[in-house]
Scaffold this motif. Structure first.
Motif, short mmCIF file in Angstrom:
data_model
loop_
_atom_site.label_atom_id
_atom_site.label_comp_id
_atom_site.label_asym_id
_atom_site.label_seq_id
_atom_site.Cartn_x
_atom_site.Cartn_y
_atom_site.Cartn_z
N HIS A 32 0.83 -1.21 0.00
CA HIS A 32 0.00 0.00 0.00
C HIS A 32 0.87 1.26 0.00
N LEU A 33 1.88 1.31 0.86
CA LEU A 33 2.74 2.48 0.92
C LEU A 33 3.50 2.68 -0.40
N ALA A 34 3.95 1.58 -0.99
CA ALA A 34 4.63 1.67 -2.28
C ALA A 34 3.69 2.20 -3.35
N SER A 35 2.43 1.76 -3.32
CA SER A 35 1.46 2.22 -4.32
C SER A 35 1.17 3.71 -4.20
N LEU A 36 1.37 4.26 -2.99
CA LEU A 36 1.17 5.69 -2.78
C LEU A 36 2.40 6.50 -3.18
N GLY A 37 3.47 5.83 -3.57
CA GLY A 37 4.69 6.52 -3.97
C GLY A 37 5.55 6.97 -2.80
N LEU A 38 5.34 6.38 -1.63
CA LEU A 38 6.05 6.81 -0.44
C LEU A 38 7.29 5.98 -0.15
N SER A 39 7.56 4.98 -1.00
CA SER A 39 8.70 4.08 -0.76
C SER A 39 9.44 3.82 -2.06
N PRO A 40 10.20 4.81 -2.56
CA PRO A 40 10.89 4.62 -3.84
C PRO A 40 11.96 3.54 -3.77
N GLY A 41 12.04 2.73 -4.81
CA GLY A 41 13.05 1.68 -4.88
C GLY A 41 12.93 0.71 -3.72
N SER A 42 14.08 0.43 -3.09
CA SER A 42 14.08 -0.49 -1.94
C SER A 42 14.18 0.28 -0.63
N SER A 43 13.76 1.53 -0.64
CA SER A 43 13.84 2.34 0.58
C SER A 43 12.68 2.05 1.51
N GLY A 44 12.85 2.38 2.77
CA GLY A 44 11.78 2.23 3.76
C GLY A 44 11.81 0.89 4.43
N ASN A 45 11.28 0.86 5.64
CA ASN A 45 11.18 -0.38 6.41
C ASN A 45 10.02 -0.28 7.38
N LEU A 46 9.43 -1.43 7.66
CA LEU A 46 8.23 -1.51 8.51
C LEU A 46 8.44 -2.57 9.57
N SER A 47 7.75 -2.39 10.69
CA SER A 47 7.75 -3.46 11.70
C SER A 47 6.42 -3.46 12.43
#
Length: 234
Positions: free
Chosen positions: A14-29
């Motif tokens: 979902h976050l990637a679809s919103l454009g908030l996680s370009p490439g392999s950036s970002g992490n969730l827990s």
């Protein structure tokens, strides 16, 4: 497969679809009792393997699964800091990352109370001084800050937000990004901020952190007009 694993994978997409996680950036827990499920290092949030998550304890010890994101100290710091925290999201979303390159609006918050929804869904968001990604001391500094917050900006890096649920953390991350975009759109133009009283009412009603005495809208303001953004950007 646990529901938490499925929820984490769906949230990444979902976050990637919103454009908030370009490439392999970002992490969730997400926290499950005394364990933390976290995305692995280098993971693409758009295509997370729910069965391939890393498992840590609350001290950050790697218990199972692939090597965790290098940012795991930030996640476990939030969980240790507040036992009600159930999820943490770190992104490199464009507008929030841009705001992180600017001086903080106040000691307690990088962003001012420009909209009610920022106060309602995020609350004060301190700016943590720059450190290399994955720096354990930065996470320790976050854990020890002596005032309440559920989100922070990492200087020249991006946002990290927490929530009592993964849904709440997503809402905060999205609202923080939108608030940052609004501030960048306003630039140096004069803009009304919420007053101290207006901010306090919202924070009290929605249970969000906003410290009394922080650089909230000007106490010297007369007539309830609020502070002017143009004079409080440095």
């Amino acid at each position: 497969m646990s529901a938490a694993r499925e929820e984490l994978a769906a949230t990444g997409a979902h976050l990637a679809s919103l454009g908030l996680s370009p490439g392999s950036s970002g992490n969730l827990s997400i926290r499950e009792a005394d364990r933390v499920l976290i995305t692995p290092t280098g993971a693409d949030l758009a295509a997370l393997d729910a069965d391939g998550l890393s498992v840590l304890d609350l001290d950050g010890t790697h218990l199972a699964g692939p090597r965790p994101s290098k940012e795991f100290p930030l996640h476990t710091a939030f969980y240790r800091r507040d036992p009600t925290t159930r999820a943490v999201i770190h992104l490199h979303s464009r507008h929030a990352a841009a705001i992180s390159c600017r001086p903080a609006w106040s000691e307690h918050s990088a962003l001012p109370p420009i909209t009610p929804y920022y106060v309602m869904r995020v609350g004060q968001t301190p700016l943590l001084p720059y450190a290399p990604p994955g720096d354990a001391q930065q996470a320790a500094d976050l854990e020890q800050l002596p005032f309440p917050f559920r989100a922070a900006l990492l200087q020249n890096h991006g946002p990290v937000v927490s929530g009592t649920s993964l849904t709440a953390a997503v809402d905060a991350a999205v609202e923080l990004e939108e608030t940052a975009a609004l501030l960048l759109a306003l630039g140096q133009s004069p803009a009304r901020l919420l007053t101290t009283d207006e901010t306090r009412v919202l924070a009290d009603r929605y249970g969000t952190p906003w410290s009394p005495g922080g650089r909230c809208a000007a106490d010297g303001d007369h007539g309830g007009g609020g502070d002017q953004l143009g004079s409080h950007t440095g």
